[in-house]
Design a protein around this motif. Sequence first.
Motif, PDB file in Angstrom:
ATOM      1  N   LYS A   5       0.842  -1.200   0.000  1.00 23.23           N
ATOM      2  CA  LYS A   5       0.000   0.000   0.000  1.00 23.23           C
ATOM      3  C   LYS A   5       0.878   1.251   0.000  1.00 23.23           C
ATOM      4  CE  LYS A   5      -3.712   2.260   2.501  1.00 23.23           C
ATOM      5  NZ  LYS A   5      -3.942   2.785   3.815  1.00 23.23           N
ATOM      6  N   GLU A   6       1.924   1.257   0.830  1.00 28.99           N
ATOM      7  CA  GLU A   6       2.835   2.404   0.896  1.00 28.99           C
ATOM      8  C   GLU A   6       3.533   2.624  -0.446  1.00 28.99           C
ATOM      9  OE1 GLU A   6       3.886   5.651   2.264  1.00 28.99           O
ATOM     10  OE2 GLU A   6       3.333   4.392   3.964  1.00 28.99           O
ATOM     11  N   LEU A   7       3.985   1.553  -1.076  1.00 34.90           N
ATOM     12  CA  LEU A   7       4.630   1.669  -2.386  1.00 34.90           C
ATOM     13  C   LEU A   7       3.682   2.285  -3.409  1.00 34.90           C
ATOM     14  CD1 LEU A   7       6.498  -1.740  -2.470  1.00 34.90           C
ATOM     15  CD2 LEU A   7       7.589   0.506  -2.677  1.00 34.90           C
ATOM     16  N   ASN A   8       2.457   1.806  -3.443  1.00 36.97           N
ATOM     17  CA  ASN A   8       1.493   2.310  -4.430  1.00 36.97           C
ATOM     18  C   ASN A   8       1.103   3.760  -4.160  1.00 36.97           C
ATOM     19  OD1 ASN A   8       1.433   0.001  -6.035  1.00 36.97           O
ATOM     20  ND2 ASN A   8      -0.070  -0.977  -4.712  1.00 36.97           N
ATOM     21  N   GLU A   9       0.966   4.129  -2.893  1.00 30.86           N
ATOM     22  CA  GLU A   9       0.629   5.515  -2.565  1.00 30.86           C
ATOM     23  C   GLU A   9       1.799   6.454  -2.829  1.00 30.86           C
ATOM     24  OE1 GLU A   9      -0.840   5.569   1.465  1.00 30.86           O
ATOM     25  OE2 GLU A   9      -2.689   4.517   0.903  1.00 30.86           O
ATOM     26  N   SER A  10       3.009   5.997  -2.535  1.00 21.54           N
ATOM     27  CA  SER A  10       4.186   6.864  -2.657  1.00 21.54           C
ATOM     28  C   SER A  10       4.788   6.902  -4.054  1.00 21.54           C
ATOM     29  CB  SER A  10       5.264   6.415  -1.656  1.00 21.54           C
ATOM     30  OG  SER A  10       4.783   6.504  -0.331  1.00 21.54           O
ATOM     31  N   TRP A  11       4.626   5.834  -4.819  1.00 23.06           N
ATOM     32  CA  TRP A  11       5.256   5.743  -6.141  1.00 23.06           C
ATOM     33  C   TRP A  11       4.269   5.493  -7.278  1.00 23.06           C
ATOM     34  CZ3 TRP A  11      10.013   7.231  -7.393  1.00 23.06           C
ATOM     35  CH2 TRP A  11      10.926   7.417  -6.344  1.00 23.06           C
ATOM     36  N   GLY A  12       2.974   5.459  -6.987  1.00 18.17           N
ATOM     37  CA  GLY A  12       1.974   5.259  -8.038  1.00 18.17           C
ATOM     38  C   GLY A  12       2.053   6.313  -9.120  1.00 18.17           C
ATOM     39  N   TRP A  13       2.397   7.538  -8.743  1.00 17.51           N
ATOM     40  CA  TRP A  13       2.535   8.630  -9.714  1.00 17.51           C
ATOM     41  C   TRP A  13       3.556   8.292 -10.799  1.00 17.51           C
ATOM     42  CZ3 TRP A  13       7.299  10.689 -10.470  1.00 17.51           C
ATOM     43  CH2 TRP A  13       8.252  10.463  -9.462  1.00 17.51           C
ATOM     44  N   ALA A  14       4.525   7.407 -10.488  1.00 16.77           N
ATOM     45  CA  ALA A  14       5.577   7.038 -11.446  1.00 16.77           C
ATOM     46  C   ALA A  14       5.162   5.839 -12.309  1.00 16.77           C
ATOM     47  CB  ALA A  14       6.874   6.722 -10.699  1.00 16.77           C
ATOM     48  N   GLY A  15       3.954   5.323 -12.060  1.00 14.19           N
ATOM     49  CA  GLY A  15       3.467   4.189 -12.840  1.00 14.19           C
ATOM     50  C   GLY A  15       3.538   2.859 -12.127  1.00 14.19           C
TER      51      GLY A  15
END
Length: 145
Positions: A5-15
């Motif tokens: 969840k943290e990865l997707n929230e923090s790096w989702g903007w990068a794809g």
Amino acid sequence: MDIIKELNESWGWAGLQALEVVGENDFGNLIIKDVQGRYWRLMPEECSCAVVAPDRQALDVLSANQDFLQDWYMAGLSKIAREHCGPLTEGRKYCLKIPGVLGGEYKAENLASAPLHELIRLSGDVARQMQGLPNGAKVKLNVVD
């Protein structure tokens, strides 16, 4: 804290649409499999997260590459970090106090440890704010409570 969840929230903007973490090192570098079967490498000390292999076969080839392995294990820096910061405790990773992308040096004075989820969040936030800046651009950090 749910790392996916943290990865997707923090790096989702990068794809990144993380599915699972398949590897990690003492500095919080992660190999992440995404929903498309690609493999990403998160490097919190450089505030970067990018695809390193399009599929498992390519990841296996990369995992046998000696240059990649030397960079991945960071053996010399990990030894310095253990001597300077002590052993890692549950959920913590070594880090650079000032990320390398912001001019932080890979030296004992710039080493610390922090919770992995904070490294993910901070590196994603810094990278998002710096996207599009040319190499060598001057940045100003404002630290607020």
